[in-house]
Design a protein around this motif. Structure first.
Motif, short mmCIF file in Angstrom:
data_model
loop_
_atom_site.label_atom_id
_atom_site.label_comp_id
_atom_site.label_asym_id
_atom_site.label_seq_id
_atom_site.Cartn_x
_atom_site.Cartn_y
_atom_site.Cartn_z
N ASN A 233 0.81 -1.22 0.00
CA ASN A 233 0.00 0.00 0.00
C ASN A 233 0.84 1.27 0.00
OD1 ASN A 233 -2.61 -1.30 0.15
ND2 ASN A 233 -2.07 -1.85 2.25
N HIS A 234 2.12 1.12 -0.28
CA HIS A 234 2.99 2.30 -0.26
C HIS A 234 2.64 3.22 -1.43
CE1 HIS A 234 6.61 4.81 -0.31
NE2 HIS A 234 6.84 4.37 0.93
N PRO A 235 2.61 4.54 -1.22
CA PRO A 235 2.28 5.48 -2.30
C PRO A 235 3.13 5.31 -3.55
CG PRO A 235 2.27 6.62 -0.19
CD PRO A 235 2.77 5.23 0.08
N ASN A 236 4.41 4.99 -3.39
CA ASN A 236 5.26 4.80 -4.57
C ASN A 236 4.73 3.68 -5.45
OD1 ASN A 236 6.93 6.82 -3.70
ND2 ASN A 236 8.62 5.47 -3.06
N ARG A 237 4.31 2.59 -4.82
CA ARG A 237 3.80 1.45 -5.58
C ARG A 237 2.47 1.78 -6.24
NH1 ARG A 237 0.81 -3.68 -4.44
NH2 ARG A 237 1.56 -5.19 -5.97
N LEU A 238 1.59 2.44 -5.52
CA LEU A 238 0.27 2.74 -6.07
C LEU A 238 0.37 3.74 -7.22
CD1 LEU A 238 -1.90 2.98 -2.81
CD2 LEU A 238 -1.45 0.99 -4.27
#
Length: 760
Positions: A233-238
């Motif tokens: 759920n990390h912003p970088n991944r999303l």
């Protein structure tokens, strides 16, 4: 015969003495172990077997130092051999720098590489590390400053890659990332900033690479290494997932706009298949915050880069038609224009009323579109436009994406027409040198810029062209809305052609020679009607059908090619297919005719020890022999080649893994990794063939969603004399019932919805 590998995790550094074999399935080379220091094998000879999947095109060259990791196995014929599971080139040092530059930088060669060594000696790596382009350029080609600077920049770029690549491979190898090809692509994109960029945010690669699984694997590893616990759920991944979905929409389908269903479905595939609605919503929200997507009304988003290009074009076009840009050519009243047109030999006896009206409208408009199907006289109309504009005191520049299209324009009008690439290069050189060269491309407030085959030009290319137009320069787009949209992203010509105030459409067929049924057949197809087809019975003029089942298509096409006299050296016969991966598609038919070519000339692939080898391996299963047709697979502005340029192989150098191919009379060399730009061209997709023509077109016809009315129409209109449809007649009926491809392309460029004053 080899037995099981004895040890599977040994690493050596090896100086290559001889490349024994290069094949599609890998390489064998012999050398001396140079490291690790103190190892029992140090200084000993070694024979290394490397699978093709490990090399991925980065083939070894004699004299280079390579890192290999793998294990030993015994061969009854060759004794102990080292089987490498990973292999990559080390950073060159000493005089190996000369060999590296000579083999890996096009245009340098041994002569220029040795000149660099003579001047800089052992200090050459420091000059390369510093990126001192001016110092390198003074040595490479001092008599040709522009060429020298370009080559020096290429040298620095390649050296950066040679320096960064081994370090990044070793770093990621330690983290368990063993796909060398994947790492090489990363280095090509990020260069010397690869490691700090990936450590900061590995998901930045989602905007560049085509496989999310690889991006996600690397992202998870690096973020875990950095101590991030909840990677899912990390912003970088999303945000990375949003970037990836949008990029796929642009590169695969040509969209610049993405709808909610497509965005959500794409995110679902990236985010573990069945993500929660909450996670998808979070990804979309973060995508908007980080400007990975721009909202465009309810349930629609634009790709930011594409939106900037589209809005810039729309604003410029609006300024032109609103009269905010004034030409220096005075346009008289319509009746005066008609008298001048008559005096130029384009009277009512020479031009159809429809053509005559189109000429007058296009000359009077700052921005105009001329469209119509095959045989309606677009070329005749353009010739009259050119004559009339010049008679008014203006000047004309003509461009087309493909070399053949530019040549046809030149022959039809008696004026020089250039490829878009050449034209833009000449403009850039004139601006850079701040001098006017007689006969060179130029744009001013008296110029009418005519773009032929305008339906092929993508959004990025339109932006570059329009950027080069000064205020007052006029623009005429010539093309056919019935054809396929551009290979690249966006949709400009088809959208502008929807604006009645801008568009003159020719509908009356004039080009209809006795015995030729192509114009009438293509007219029927363009309108979704079934054309009258003749049974195929050898060379003739017209459109023919050879009915057969899908499984029979390859054999039937082989027979048709034979009856038509073969391919010839000038692409006189060309096969078109809707898919790549299919026995009756591009890959299957290209491989079939390549094997037939090899058999006909007695070519075979053996080892480099044999003087009889006559084939160079490329990528994606391609291998090339002298005389075979090839196509360039991407826009290469440095070479002046575009995605779809057709040529043929004129020479090969197997030890160097290189070939020379001729495109429109100009020869280009492709070495090693550069061969990925080429593919065999016995058979092409319809998109790749746009802008080119052949005397005779053979269509591999089978039912598929891609085969719509615009696909069939584009394929048929590529032929000058004869079309042979080979396949199931019901597939033709299905295709004619599908709407044209451009209507399915979602773009944010909706210029026809903007209120406009009549332009003619």
């Amino acid at each position: 015969m080899s037995v099981a590998v004895i040890d599977e995790d040994i690493a050596y550094e090896v100086a290559i003495k001889k490349v024994v074999s290069l094949r599609l399935n890998g390489a064998i080379f012999a050398g001396t172990v140079t490291a690790p220091f103190g190892d029992p094998k140090e200084g000993a000879p070694i024979r290394i077997v490397v699978p093709g999947g490990v090399l991925h095109g980065a083939d070894p060259i004699e004299g280079e130092i390579w890192h290999v990791r793998g294990g030993w196995a015994a061969s009854s014929r060759y004794g102990d051999q080292f089987h490498a599971q990973r292999a990559y080139r080390a950073r060159p040092s000493g005089r190996l720098v000369v060999s590296y530059l000579a083999h890996h930088v096009p245009g340098i060669g041994p002569g220029r590489a040795n000149k660099l060594w003579d001047v800089f000696g052992e200090g050459l790596p420091k000059v390369l590390d510093a990126g001192d382009i001016s110092a390198l350029a003074e040595v490479i080609a001092p008599r040709f400053p522009s060429l020298s600077v370009r080559l020096a920049a290429d040298v620095v770029s390649q050296w950066k890659e040679a320096t960064v690549e081994p370090a990044v491979i070793a770093w990621l190898d330690g983290l368990g990332v063993t796909d060398t090809r994947f790492v090489r692509r990363i280095v090509k994109i990020l260069g010397e900033h690869t490691r700090p960029t990936l450590e900061s945010n590995p998901y930045i690669l989602a905007a560049f690479l085509s496989r999310w699984s690889k991006v996600d694997e690397l992202g998870r590893r690096l973020m875990a290494e950095a101590g991030v616990a909840a990677v899912e759920n990390h912003p970088n991944r999303l945000v990375g997932a949003v970037d990836f979905v949008v990029r796929k929409a642009i590169t695969v389908d040509g969209h610049t706009l993405i709808d909610e269903a497509s965005l959500r479905n794409g995110l679902a595939r990236c985010l573990d298949g069945q993500p929660t609605a909450r996670r998808v919503a979070a990804a979309i929200r973060l995508g908007e915050i980080n400007e990975a997507i721009i909202p465009h009304g309810e349930g629609l988003w634009r790709a930011p880069g594409c939106a900037a290009l589209e809005d810039s074009l729309a604003a410029r076009f609006q300024a032109m038609i609103d009269g905010r840009e004034q030409t220096e050519v005075r346009t008289p009243a319509r009746d005066t224009l008609e008298r001048i047109l008559d005096s130029l030999g384009h009277g009512r006896d020479q031009l159809h009323p429809e053509q005559r009206d189109a000429v007058l409208r296009c000359v009077a408009a700052p921005l105009a579109v001329l469209t119509g199907g095959a045989g309606v006289g677009k070329t005749t109309t353009v010739r009259a436009v050119v004559d009339l504009w010049e008679a008014l005191g203006g000047r004309v520049e003509m461009v087309a994406l493909a070399g053949k299209a530019a040549l046809r324009m030149s022959q039809a009008t008696g004026r020089l027409a250039r490829t878009i690439h050449r034209f833009l290069n000449e403009l850039a050189n004139a601006e850079e040198q701040n001098v006017e060269v007689e006969g060179a491309a130029a744009l001013d407030a008296k110029t009418l810029l005519i773009v032929d085959e305008a339906s092929m030009v993508d959004l990025g290319q339109w932006h570059r062209l329009v950027q080069g137009m000064p205020p007052g320069c006029r623009l005429l787009l010539v093309g056919d809305v019935g054809q396929l949209p551009p290979i690249g992203f966006g949709l400009v010509f088809h959208r502008l052609a929807l604006a009645p105030a801008l568009t003159a459409e020719l509908k009356t067929i004039h080009r209809q020679r006795e015995g030729s049924r192509i114009p009438m057949a293509s007219h029927a197809i363009r309108n979704g009607a079934h054309p009258d087809l003749l049974p195929f019975d050898g060379p003739a003029e017209g459109v023919f059908l050879l009915p057969c089942g899908r499984a029979e298509i390859p054999n039937k096409i082989e027979d048709v090619v034979s009856r038509l006299g073969g391919f010839g050296g000038d692409h006189a016969v060309q096969i078109v297919a809707p898919l790549n991966a299919d026995p009756a598609g591009v890959d299957g038919l290209n491989q079939r005719f390549h094997e037939l070519y090899r058999q006909a000339y007695g070519y075979d692939v053996v080892t480099l020890d044999s003087p009889e080898i006559q084939e160079v391996k490329g990528f994606l299963g391609n291998a090339f022999c002298v005389g075979e047709p090839v196509i360039h697979r991407r826009n290469d502005y440095a070479r002046g080649l575009f995605n779809g340029s057709l040529g043929h192989v004129v020479s090969i150098d197997v030890p160097k893994r290189a070939l020379k191919a001729s495109f429109d009379g100009a020869e280009h060399e492709f070495v090693g990794d550069e061969l990925i730009e080429l593919a065999l061209a016995y058979c092409l997709t319809c998109h790749r063939l746009q802008g080119s023509q052949a005397e005779r077109i053979i269509v591999s016809l089978f039912d598929h969603p891609l085969v719509d009315v615009s696909w069939i129409y584009t394929a048929v209109t590529r032929a000058e004399k004869q079309v042979v449809l080979v396949g199931d007649p019901t597939a033709l009926a299905s295709a004619l019932g599908r709407p044209p491809a451009w209507t399915r392309r979602r773009v944010g460029f909706d210029f026809h919805t903007v209120p406009m004053r009549p332009s003619c």
